[in-house]
Write a protein that holds these residues in place. Sequence first.
Motif, PDB file in Angstrom:
ATOM      1  N   THR A 112       0.833  -1.207   0.000  1.00 41.73           N
ATOM      2  CA  THR A 112       0.000   0.000   0.000  1.00 41.73           C
ATOM      3  C   THR A 112       0.869   1.259   0.000  1.00 41.73           C
ATOM      4  O   THR A 112       0.590   2.243  -0.693  1.00 41.73           O
ATOM      5  N   ARG A 113       1.940   1.213   0.787  1.00 36.52           N
ATOM      6  CA  ARG A 113       2.864   2.366   0.784  1.00 36.52           C
ATOM      7  C   ARG A 113       3.438   2.594  -0.618  1.00 36.52           C
ATOM      8  O   ARG A 113       3.501   3.713  -1.101  1.00 36.52           O
ATOM      9  N   GLU A 114       3.846   1.491  -1.259  1.00 33.71           N
ATOM     10  CA  GLU A 114       4.394   1.588  -2.621  1.00 33.71           C
ATOM     11  C   GLU A 114       3.346   2.172  -3.574  1.00 33.71           C
ATOM     12  O   GLU A 114       3.645   3.025  -4.391  1.00 33.71           O
ATOM     13  N   MET A 115       2.121   1.681  -3.423  1.00 32.45           N
ATOM     14  CA  MET A 115       1.035   2.126  -4.297  1.00 32.45           C
ATOM     15  C   MET A 115       0.780   3.633  -4.137  1.00 32.45           C
ATOM     16  O   MET A 115       0.545   4.342  -5.114  1.00 32.45           O
ATOM     17  N   LEU A 116       0.869   4.106  -2.890  1.00 34.33           N
ATOM     18  CA  LEU A 116       0.625   5.529  -2.655  1.00 34.33           C
ATOM     19  C   LEU A 116       1.645   6.388  -3.396  1.00 34.33           C
ATOM     20  O   LEU A 116       1.307   7.426  -3.970  1.00 34.33           O
ATOM     21  N   ILE A 117       2.893   5.925  -3.396  1.00 37.50           N
ATOM     22  CA  ILE A 117       3.952   6.694  -4.069  1.00 37.50           C
ATOM     23  C   ILE A 117       3.773   6.596  -5.588  1.00 37.50           C
ATOM     24  O   ILE A 117       3.748   7.603  -6.289  1.00 37.50           O
ATOM     25  N   ASN A 118       3.584   5.363  -6.077  1.00 36.76           N
ATOM     26  CA  ASN A 118       3.596   5.156  -7.535  1.00 36.76           C
ATOM     27  C   ASN A 118       2.291   5.523  -8.231  1.00 36.76           C
ATOM     28  O   ASN A 118       2.310   5.980  -9.367  1.00 36.76           O
ATOM     29  N   MET A 119       1.168   5.317  -7.571  1.00 30.18           N
ATOM     30  CA  MET A 119      -0.116   5.547  -8.251  1.00 30.18           C
ATOM     31  C   MET A 119      -0.792   6.851  -7.805  1.00 30.18           C
ATOM     32  O   MET A 119      -1.491   7.486  -8.577  1.00 30.18           O
ATOM     33  N   TYR A 120      -0.622   7.206  -6.543  1.00 26.67           N
ATOM     34  CA  TYR A 120      -1.354   8.371  -6.022  1.00 26.67           C
ATOM     35  C   TYR A 120      -0.486   9.635  -5.924  1.00 26.67           C
ATOM     36  O   TYR A 120      -1.003  10.716  -5.723  1.00 26.67           O
ATOM     37  N   ASP A 121       0.845   9.420  -6.023  1.00 28.77           N
ATOM     38  CA  ASP A 121       1.758  10.541  -5.819  1.00 28.77           C
ATOM     39  C   ASP A 121       1.532  11.186  -4.439  1.00 28.77           C
ATOM     40  O   ASP A 121       1.472  12.406  -4.297  1.00 28.77           O
ATOM     41  N   ALA A 139      -2.805  -2.669 -12.263  1.00 29.60           N
ATOM     42  CA  ALA A 139      -1.394  -2.283 -12.112  1.00 29.60           C
ATOM     43  C   ALA A 139      -0.674  -3.139 -11.058  1.00 29.60           C
ATOM     44  O   ALA A 139       0.476  -2.877 -10.726  1.00 29.60           O
ATOM     45  N   GLY A 140      -1.381  -4.143 -10.521  1.00 34.06           N
ATOM     46  CA  GLY A 140      -0.735  -5.056  -9.562  1.00 34.06           C
ATOM     47  C   GLY A 140      -0.829  -4.592  -8.114  1.00 34.06           C
ATOM     48  O   GLY A 140      -0.150  -5.136  -7.240  1.00 34.06           O
ATOM     49  N   TYR A 141      -1.654  -3.574  -7.846  1.00 34.21           N
ATOM     50  CA  TYR A 141      -1.835  -3.119  -6.464  1.00 34.21           C
ATOM     51  C   TYR A 141      -3.262  -3.456  -6.007  1.00 34.21           C
ATOM     52  O   TYR A 141      -3.959  -4.220  -6.623  1.00 34.21           O
TER      53      TYR A 141
END
Length: 383
Positions: A130-139, A175-177
């Motif tokens: 989820t942390r990764e997703m926040l950076i990569n997808m949500y900025d 996107a795999g998240y």
Amino acid sequence: MVEVGDKVIGYSTDPGVRNKGASGGLVTAILAAALEKGLVEEVVVLKHINEYEAIPIITSDVEDVLASAGSMHTVPVNLAKYAIGKNVAMPGKPCDIRGVIEQAKRNEVNIDNTYLIGLNCGGTMYPVQTREMLINMYDIDPEDVTGENIEKGNLIFRTKSGEEKGISIDELEEAGYGRRLSCRYCDVKIPVNADLACGNWGVIGELTGNATFCEVMNEKGVRLLENAIDAGYVEIEPASDKAITIREKVNNVMLSMGEKWSEKVFTEIPDGERTQYYMEQFADCINCGACKEICPVCTCGEDSKCTMYHNLEDNYRMSMFHMVRLMHLSDSCIGCGQCTDVCPVDIPLTTIFRRFADKSQKKYNYKAGMTLERPPFLEVMPR
Ligand code: SF4
Ligand code: SF4
Ligand code: SF4
């Protein structure tokens, strides 16, 4: 006066709890009242470590209950085993409640003094991903997040600055998240198997984000809600027809997303290839036993049948440990995802167990963990 079948909108009367709790703090207030007025001796809640992690605790301290307010979609634990042998109230996702009911069928939980406050669940996620997703997808900087919510098929995050950003769950999963695989095909989203079925689906107008929709499922649900009202901890009003319709619509959308995932994951294995499939799936098992230990519906101890075959000298072509477990869980697996989550060699255990259990559960028109009225179709030994 509260009655079985009532559908109400409610919130905490304490402004602090109402602001902090997810959706107006209704569930937090009901739990606090159950504890303070002696309906239960203890409650099971999540003790927050940060915005993404929490640990389950059993407590009789109402301050712990108040501190646990707020939803945590990134804590995919199952709480069922925390209810064993206790007079508790616990909030839980549908799979937590299903686990408790399976434990009760096997005489491990006394359902009469276990109070279950179900929470709608669109799915849970892994904290690191989820942390990764926040950076990569949500900025969004993960440290800036103050809350999250699933609404109209979107996963929405709130930040310290008060901003909200939502992205469709389909896009995230593409996107795999997004949600754990077991949550994607899960087929119980509103916990109608609990004493109270609560959540924000159907909360509309000026109460959006500030109140909870609550359906009273049985007499224990009546006791829980009346206790909180009599204590002055909560206020309720009848849900409008529009609110009821919207809740049903959201549920249907989530269920149809689940059906699509189910079709995608559970493709038919041709006759004659099934044994090979199971052998290949379990080939990497290192016999650690974590999948049995974590399983919320397994009630056996260390001297169980499956563990008799649970060692490296067990050189059958397919592990007897797993064969016994597949058989035993065919009438109790609730698809909670816990076994997959803990497997150190990444065997997709939930998918394998669901694939096996689904056939017999469908044949007997039986859904595990939904009601105590239907005993398991495999025999339970009296205690
Ligand atoms: S398995 Fe179902 S109830 Fe459990 S966390 Fe996933 S979506 Fe929620
Ligand atoms: S076998 Fe796995 S998915 Fe099924 S109930 Fe046990 S832990 Fe959950
Ligand atoms: S958790 Fe994985 S490795 Fe451990 S016993 Fe279960 S299947 Fe085998």
